[in-house]
Write a protein that holds these residues in place. Structure first.
Motif, PDB file in Angstrom:
ATOM      1  N   GLY A 161     -21.773 -10.559  -0.618  1.00 32.75           N
ATOM      2  CA  GLY A 161     -20.739  -9.493  -1.017  1.00 32.75           C
ATOM      3  C   GLY A 161     -21.588  -7.955  -0.706  1.00 32.75           C
ATOM      4  O   GLY A 161     -22.554  -7.804  -0.373  1.00 32.75           O
ATOM      5  N   LYS A 197     -23.528   1.314  -1.659  1.00 33.29           N
ATOM      6  CA  LYS A 197     -22.441   0.284  -1.883  1.00 33.29           C
ATOM      7  C   LYS A 197     -21.138   1.082  -0.865  1.00 33.29           C
ATOM      8  O   LYS A 197     -20.715   0.279  -0.146  1.00 33.29           O
ATOM      9  CB  LYS A 197     -21.813  -0.323  -3.032  1.00 33.29           C
ATOM     10  CG  LYS A 197     -22.808  -1.072  -3.952  1.00 33.29           C
ATOM     11  CD  LYS A 197     -22.391  -1.331  -5.368  1.00 33.29           C
ATOM     12  CE  LYS A 197     -21.031  -1.938  -5.355  1.00 33.29           C
ATOM     13  NZ  LYS A 197     -20.646  -2.073  -6.735  1.00 33.29           N
ATOM     14  N   HIS A 251     -19.801  -0.658   2.235  1.00 31.82           N
ATOM     15  CA  HIS A 251     -18.290  -0.982   2.211  1.00 31.82           C
ATOM     16  C   HIS A 251     -17.677  -0.511   3.543  1.00 31.82           C
ATOM     17  O   HIS A 251     -16.693  -0.892   4.124  1.00 31.82           O
ATOM     18  CB  HIS A 251     -17.731  -0.524   0.877  1.00 31.82           C
ATOM     19  CG  HIS A 251     -16.319  -1.098   0.763  1.00 31.82           C
ATOM     20  ND1 HIS A 251     -15.310  -0.091   1.300  1.00 31.82           N
ATOM     21  CD2 HIS A 251     -15.565  -2.143   0.431  1.00 31.82           C
ATOM     22  CE1 HIS A 251     -14.184  -0.820   1.041  1.00 31.82           C
ATOM     23  NE2 HIS A 251     -14.422  -1.885   0.753  1.00 31.82           N
ATOM     24  N   LYS A 283     -13.539 -11.866   5.503  1.00 30.74           N
ATOM     25  CA  LYS A 283     -13.826 -11.829   4.074  1.00 30.74           C
ATOM     26  C   LYS A 283     -13.198 -12.994   3.493  1.00 30.74           C
ATOM     27  O   LYS A 283     -11.968 -13.149   3.519  1.00 30.74           O
ATOM     28  CB  LYS A 283     -13.303 -10.240   3.518  1.00 30.74           C
ATOM     29  CG  LYS A 283     -13.625 -10.025   2.240  1.00 30.74           C
ATOM     30  CD  LYS A 283     -12.915  -8.834   1.529  1.00 30.74           C
ATOM     31  CE  LYS A 283     -13.328  -8.395   0.238  1.00 30.74           C
ATOM     32  NZ  LYS A 283     -12.928  -7.285  -0.268  1.00 30.74           N
ATOM     33  N   SER A 342     -14.927 -12.233  -2.147  1.00 30.00           N
ATOM     34  CA  SER A 342     -15.596 -11.130  -2.295  1.00 30.00           C
ATOM     35  C   SER A 342     -17.026 -11.253  -1.041  1.00 30.00           C
ATOM     36  O   SER A 342     -17.648 -10.434  -1.241  1.00 30.00           O
ATOM     37  CB  SER A 342     -16.088 -10.947  -3.667  1.00 30.00           C
ATOM     38  OG  SER A 342     -16.991 -11.896  -4.182  1.00 30.00           O
ATOM     39  N   THR A 343     -16.770 -12.168  -0.493  1.00 29.53           N
ATOM     40  CA  THR A 343     -18.212 -12.588   0.325  1.00 29.53           C
ATOM     41  C   THR A 343     -17.611 -12.430   1.786  1.00 29.53           C
ATOM     42  O   THR A 343     -16.724 -12.754   2.239  1.00 29.53           O
ATOM     43  CB  THR A 343     -18.486 -14.257   0.243  1.00 29.53           C
ATOM     44  OG1 THR A 343     -19.178 -14.324  -1.031  1.00 29.53           O
ATOM     45  CG2 THR A 343     -19.621 -14.373   1.162  1.00 29.53           C
ATOM     46  N   TYR A 344     -18.554 -11.717   2.518  1.00 26.19           N
ATOM     47  CA  TYR A 344     -18.108 -11.228   4.020  1.00 26.19           C
ATOM     48  C   TYR A 344     -19.254 -12.328   4.664  1.00 26.19           C
ATOM     49  O   TYR A 344     -20.176 -12.641   4.534  1.00 26.19           O
ATOM     50  CB  TYR A 344     -18.773  -9.806   4.352  1.00 26.19           C
ATOM     51  CG  TYR A 344     -17.970  -8.961   3.565  1.00 26.19           C
ATOM     52  CD1 TYR A 344     -16.663  -8.549   4.330  1.00 26.19           C
ATOM     53  CD2 TYR A 344     -18.017  -8.250   2.369  1.00 26.19           C
ATOM     54  CE1 TYR A 344     -15.875  -7.485   3.990  1.00 26.19           C
ATOM     55  CE2 TYR A 344     -17.294  -7.220   1.883  1.00 26.19           C
ATOM     56  CZ  TYR A 344     -16.328  -6.831   2.681  1.00 26.19           C
ATOM     57  OH  TYR A 344     -15.367  -5.976   2.228  1.00 26.19           O
TER      58      TYR A 344
END
Length: 253
Positions: free
Chosen positions: A28, A40, A44, A58, A61-63
């Protein structure tokens, strides 16, 4: 590691984030930002850019890394000029020994696994296609170092040093140079559990008819099987034969 004076910092941050996603196997925004020591908000912005350009995906919430990177990596592998020629020979080496057979080339001073084939008795290791490692830590890498021009060898050591991977890793330059001379004399390199404890490796360099270094081929297996005449004579002969055939085929392709 020396860097160019003309690098673009924003591009470097994007690449660091892409590498972090790989190292973390996905994460995340907060996890990635903390991993890299950046805010962050900054993380982002770069993640959004990578996602918009389809380099990452994505999932909630995980890339995670996107398959576009797979397409690019496969193209890079084929452009080495040795993969398509060597693949069948590496497969045969794995089948004949029952162990792991590996193909490596040098890039940016480190060894990159271009292809790995597993025989029937092969153990599972942490190496996979695309894994990069320090050249001095394995028979594959040492066979490459041994056949580099002296100037290139010095550049690699200056850039990466001789970090330790196991208690058996050679970390003294003079000792390494002595071992590389022995490798040049006998034509094969041996790895005595220098990268991974319990694993031994035999490798030989791949050169074309003009003597140009192309890469290296090896067989890896557990030390319980890689010993005696099998380790010192039988497998080295098979590895050298494979390297010779690949070199000839590259020369006339």
């Amino acid at each position: 590691m020396k860097k160019s004076k003309n690098t673009v910092r924003s591009s470097e941050k994007t690449l660091r984030i892409l590498e972090a996603i790989h190292e973390l196997e996905g994460g995340g925004v907060t996890e990635i930002a903390d991993h890299l020591g950046m805010s962050k908000a900054t993380a982002h912005h770069h993640l959004s850019t990578l996602e918009d350009n389809e380099y990452i995906i994505k999932d909630g919430s995980t890339y995670r890394s996107g398959l576009r990177l797979l397409e690019m990596g496969e193209q890079s592998r084929r452009q080495t000029g040795v993969f398509d020629i060597a693949k069948g020979e590496i497969d045969s080496l794995a089948n004949n020994t029952g162990e792991l057979a590996n193909l490596m080339i040098e890039e940016h001073g480190r060894g990159v696994y271009v292809y790995i084939a597993a025989g029937e008795e092969a153990v599972h290791l942490d190496t996979k296609v695309g894994t990069r490692q320090y050249l001095h830590t394995s028979a594959l890498g040492k066979s490459i170092l041994a056949h580099m021009p002296k100037e290139r060898f010095e550049e690699v050591i200056d850039r990466h040093g001789l970090p330790t991977k196991t208690p058996n890793t050679v970390t003294d330059k003079d000792t390494l140079e002595g071992e590389l001379e022995e490798i040049r004399n006998r034509g094969v390199a041996f790895d005595g559990e220098e990268r991974a404890e319990g694993i031994r490796c035999v490798a030989a360099p791949i050169t074309d008819n003009a003597g140009k270094l192309i890469g290296a081929v090896s067989v890896s297996g557990p030390s319980t099987r890689m010993k005696g005449d099998r380790f010192r004579e039988e497998i080295p002969e098979m590895v050298q034969d494979t390297a010779t055939v690949i070199g000839i085929n590259v020369s006339y392709s």
